[in-house]
Motif scaffolding. Structure first.
Motif, short mmCIF file in Angstrom:
data_model
loop_
_atom_site.label_atom_id
_atom_site.label_comp_id
_atom_site.label_asym_id
_atom_site.label_seq_id
_atom_site.Cartn_x
_atom_site.Cartn_y
_atom_site.Cartn_z
N LEU A 190 0.78 -1.16 0.08
CA LEU A 190 -0.09 0.06 -0.03
C LEU A 190 0.89 1.36 0.12
O LEU A 190 0.44 2.09 -0.53
N LYS A 191 1.80 1.17 0.77
CA LYS A 191 2.85 2.13 0.86
C LYS A 191 3.13 2.83 -0.71
O LYS A 191 3.52 3.74 -0.89
N GLU A 192 3.68 1.75 -1.62
CA GLU A 192 4.21 1.79 -2.87
C GLU A 192 3.10 2.45 -3.66
O GLU A 192 3.36 3.38 -4.88
N LYS A 193 1.90 2.44 -3.15
CA LYS A 193 0.66 3.24 -3.70
C LYS A 193 0.52 4.63 -3.33
O LYS A 193 -0.86 5.32 -3.58
N GLY A 194 1.01 4.93 -2.08
CA GLY A 194 0.98 5.99 -1.59
C GLY A 194 -0.25 6.06 -0.49
O GLY A 194 -1.09 6.97 -0.12
N ILE A 195 -0.56 4.91 0.04
CA ILE A 195 -1.64 4.77 1.05
C ILE A 195 -1.25 4.10 2.35
O ILE A 195 -0.23 3.23 2.26
N THR A 196 -1.75 4.72 3.38
CA THR A 196 -1.17 4.29 4.58
C THR A 196 -2.34 3.46 5.29
O THR A 196 -3.44 3.37 5.00
N LYS A 197 -2.05 2.58 5.90
CA LYS A 197 -3.00 1.76 6.74
C LYS A 197 -4.02 2.21 7.56
O LYS A 197 -5.06 2.26 7.49
#
Length: 877
Positions: free
Chosen positions: A102-109
């Motif tokens: 998700l971090k690679e997609k700019g998304i945080t948990k």
């Protein structure tokens, strides 16, 4: 019997082609699926579920090969064999993978909802979660893939939740504050099994702690200066005379200014550091115990990510723990309170998943009471209801179970089995059931479910019983028979499955536990990617074949001992496969011209036939005994010896005499018998090497579609076929032939040269003589109890029989004498050098052990060789 046409039989075995073909065949015909059959006894194995994040490594090869050996063996023995495959959701590892993705997609948990995060987890599982199963298929495992299970399957999920609810209502699960291993990377508690230790070069800091209303200081030593901000006491040993006058005094905690007590506790080691230790109950397990004993204040100074919280002075807040360490040391230096700093080697616990140093951390967690639960599980092993192989692991198990602590079963994650507890925000009611509160969806609902999930082990402890989704299946297949696993999870999984089985099922979960050993490289180091000593099993399978790898791993893995492995060792298995293939091809080539006739299989039998049938039965008995004792390594050696030595090296060579010179009926009888025996031999090898044995078995006869060697019956032991007389007769032939071949080698006599042989014995038959002559190109063989040694003869003695081979006319005796005399001179000189070294006290005292051992070995070998050459020289006179 209708063997395939020779045109269909390649000269060399091709593992790649055979393995893909036969695994597809097995799956298409569903050969390894098991259903309830009350006429058969079940034999059940449940796979230790690999993590969905996992890929095949060399340890998996050993573990799964052993499981497959046993399930194939039992299937052929007539059991209703069922090997249930499955995979574990691996809470921490999977969550870490998904967070990184998700971090690679700019998304945080934290930036998405729990529900959305779980969707990403399931998407990841569907894409990557089955990789290891596809890899295991390459190994040839005969799992019942129709029974594949996942620890997050709906059925299994509900069973896990129901177990929690039941234990909670029985008062065996509770919530409380305890010290846990905390992973700052995943922000979760982790088990001891998920902690590994690294040796780290660090410092030992000595700090001065002022005594209140005094000019005195107490000097303490610490490897973690940052934790001093949470100190609530100073401890000394009650027998330490240096501090007796200070016990009961108050200490002023530097920087913080907090007043803390100095007290005595027997835990303190007078010899470590200065004999006085700082006590931080919230951040050290032993400090916590002391804090409880002495009713100290417990101050947590860290946030979940190991940054400091509001319980430290303002200038130190919200900083990384190692940044705080630097600032604390600097401040104490400014205050003149640093006594000294020393280099110090320390073992630091790291999180296996987050690969960061763990924090001993006081937090609120769910725990399971273990005292009463573990007692029946301990007794079941001590009483032998569950047997450990090797048995010495019983002591380890007993020690752990006798000193067990309550089990922290909660994890601060989203991926996993969520704790089935709801809290009412208004009434503070606690609700624990399998299903949510009935009014959970109503507009007035005011419930919040516990955010934690269960420790992975607190779900997989039900594995042996709840992989069976149907109650009839569970009743038929449970308890399972064999668990093959590594000893490092004896507490985390094996013990807990025994506990769960006895508690929920009132029955043990398995009867035998086979503990595999650790696979190391040839230098004794653990396999690891960082060391570059861990080969990819798929590369090895591609190069050597799955059968070669399977056989080699079993052959080099003694029960209870670590396995020393290198890629080159797989040659053992490949050479064995080639030996077996060549023997089969030889028989099939002859079957192109000699008709096979089962009606002749008991005709024209001589002592060589009786011998090989006797050896087969002896081998079969030894093999069955080895399986019963869970000595798979010994079983592989038993098979190797029979196939390579007895059948291929001797029996086929012995059979050639009649295959080439006998009548048509004799040829047919000999070949038919050899092919039938070879077919039975393949069955012995099949559990270890399923692909090549299937390939050859299918070539030996026309089979119906769906037929497989894996479904055929394992040979049955027949004591009536044991023939000790025939075995002794062949042993005499073997030893005489081997002695003659050795003489040929020593005297440089080419195999093509015909020789004359004299045997000083009466204990030899015409049949034995005939086979001896055919095996070593003997022109004339005479035997008599009164034979005298001919002039210039090489000689040997076997079983009280003198063997003489006249050399005159075969070699130039003068040249040979000269050669031998030179060898004697060279060896005598070399021996003097070695003896001189070993008689030198200085050399013996200083030389490394391996060098000393090497020199001693040289001495023994060269003395033996010298004696041999002297005997040969004597024979040439």
């Amino acid at each position: 019997m209708h063997p395939r046409n020779l045109a269909d039989i390649p000269k060399a075995y091709n593992p790649k082609e055979a393995e893909d073909k036969w695994y597809k065949y097995w799956e298409e015909h569903n050969l390894y699926h098991s259903e309830i059959d009350e006429s058969k006894t079940p034999y059940t194995i449940v796979i230790p579920p690999p993590n969905i994040t996992g890929i095949l490594h060399i340890g998996h090869i050993l573990n799964n090969t052993l499981q497959d050996i046993y399930i194939r063996y039992k299937r052929m023995m007539g059991f209703n064999a069922c090997w249930v495959p499955g995979i574990d959701h691996a809470s921490i590892a999977t969550e870490a993978k998904v967070v990184a993705l998700l971090k690679e997609k700019g998304i945080t948990k934290d930036g998405i909802s729990r529900e959305n995060f779980l969707k990403h987890c399931y998407e990841w599982k569907e894409k990557y979660g089955g990789i290891i199963f596809e890899q295991l298929r390459k190994l040839g495992v005969s799992c019942d893939w129709g029974r594949e299970r996942f620890t997050m399957d709906d059925h299994y999920y509900k069973k896990v939740i129901a177990a929690f609810v039941h234990l909670y209502k029985e008062g065996l699960i509770y919530r409380g504050y305890r010290m846990v291993n905390w992973d700052p990377a995943s922000k979760s508690a982790i088990s001891d099994e998920e902690v590994f230790f690294k040796e780290v070069q660090g410092k030992l800091w000595y700090f001065k702690y002022p005594v209140k209303d005094s000019n005195e200081y107490v000097i303490v030593a610490t490897t973690r200066p940052e934790t001093m901000l949470g100190d609530t006491g100073i401890a000394v040993n009650p027998d330490d005379e240096r501090y007796k006058h200070l016990v009961g005094k108050t200490i002023i905690l530097p920087i913080v200014g907090r007043e803390i007590p100095l007290f005595a506790d027997e835990y303190v080691d007078k010899e470590f550091g200065t004999g006085a230790v700082k006590v931080t109950p919230a951040h050290d397990v032993n400090d916590y115990d002391m804090g409880m004993r002495h009713k100290l204040e417990i101050i947590n100074i860290f946030n979940e990510d190991a940054t400091t919280n509001g319980n430290v002075p303002r200038e130190f807040r919200e900083l990384d723990r190692y940044e705080v360490r630097k600032k604390v040391v600097t401040r104490l230096e400014q205050l003149g309170l640093v006594h000294k700093i020393e280099d110090y080697t320390n073992k630091i616990g790291y999180s296996q998943r987050g690969n960061v140093p763990i924090e001993p951390y006081l937090s609120e967690q769910w725990f399971m009471k273990m005292d009463d639960l573990c007692k029946p599980a301990l007794q079941a092993v001590l009483d032998g209801k569950v047997k450990f192989h090797p048995e010495h692991w019983v002591k380890t198990y007993e020690h752990w179970m006798s000193n067990i602590r309550d089990w922290c079963i909660s994890r601060q994650l989203w991926w996993g089995h969520r704790i089935p507890v709801w809290y009412h925000k208004t009434t503070k009611e606690i609700y624990c059931e399998v299903d949510p509160p009935k009014d959970i969806d109503s507009p007035e609902a005011n419930w919040h479910q516990d955010d934690d999930v269960l420790d992975t082990w607190a779900s997989s402890w039900l594995w042996a019983q709840d992989v069976f989704t149907d109650k009839r299946d569970q009743k038929y297949y449970y308890p399972t028979d064999l668990l093959v696993t590594a000893p490092d999870i004896i507490f985390f999984w094996v013990a807990r499955m025994i506990i769960a089985g006895l508690y929920f099922m009132k029955e043990i979960p398995f009867k035998d536990v086979y503990f595999t050993s650790l696979v190391r490289d040839t230098e004794g180091r653990k396999m690891s990617k960082s060391l570059g000593n861990s080969p990819d099993p798929l590369d090895l399978i591609s190069e050597y074949g799955a059968d070669a790898l399977r056989f080699t791993m079993t052959y080099i893995a003694p029960l209870g001992q670590d396995v020393l492995f290198s890629s080159e060792m797989v040659e053992i298995g490949r050479n064995f496969a080639n030996k077996m293939w060549n023997a089969g091809r030889f028989l099939l080539m002859n079957a192109q011209n000699i008709p096979l006739n089962p009606a002749l299989k008991d005709k024209h039998i001589d002592f060589t036939d009786r011998w090989i049938m006797s050896r087969f039965q002896s081998t079969l008995k030894e093999l069955n005994d080895a399986f019963d004792k869970f000595e798979a390594n010994n079983a592989s050696k038993i098979i190797y010896s029979y196939v390579w030595n007895d059948f291929c090296d001797w029996y086929i060579e012995l059979a050639k005499n009649r295959l080439y010179q006998g009548t048509e009926e004799v040829k047919s009888a000999v070949l038919t018998r050899a092919v039938l025996l070879y077919e039975e031999m393949l069955k012995l090898v099949h559990p270890f090497m399923p692909f090549i044995t299937e390939e050859i078995w299918q070539l030996l006869d026309e089979r119906k579609d769906g037929e497989s060697i894996s479904s055929s019956s394992f040979p049955k032991f027949d004591n009536k076929l044991i023939d000790k007389k025939a075995e002794e007769e062949i042993l005499f032939v073997q030893e005489v032939v081997s002695a003659i071949r050795n003489i040929r080698g020593e005297m440089n006599l080419p195999p093509s040269k015909q020789i004359n042989v004299f045997l000083k014995t009466e204990k030899v038959t015409e049949e034995q003589v005939r086979y001896m002559k055919s095996l070593v190109r003997i022109n004339d063989l005479k035997f008599d109890a009164n034979i005298t040694k001919p002039k210039a003869s090489a000689s040997a003695v076997v079983k009280g029989c003198d063997i003489f081979i006249p050399l005159e006319g075969l070699i130039d005796l003068n040249v040979e004498r000269g050669r031998i005399e030179k060898e004697i001179t060279r060896l005598t000189s070399s021996l003097e050098g070695v003896k001189k070294k070993l008689s030198n006290e200085g050399f013996v005292a200083k030389a490394p052990a391996e060098v000393l051992e090497r020199e001693k070995t040289k001495l023994a070998d060269w003395e033996k060789a010298l004696d041999k050459f002297k005997t040969i020289l004597s024979d040439l006179k």
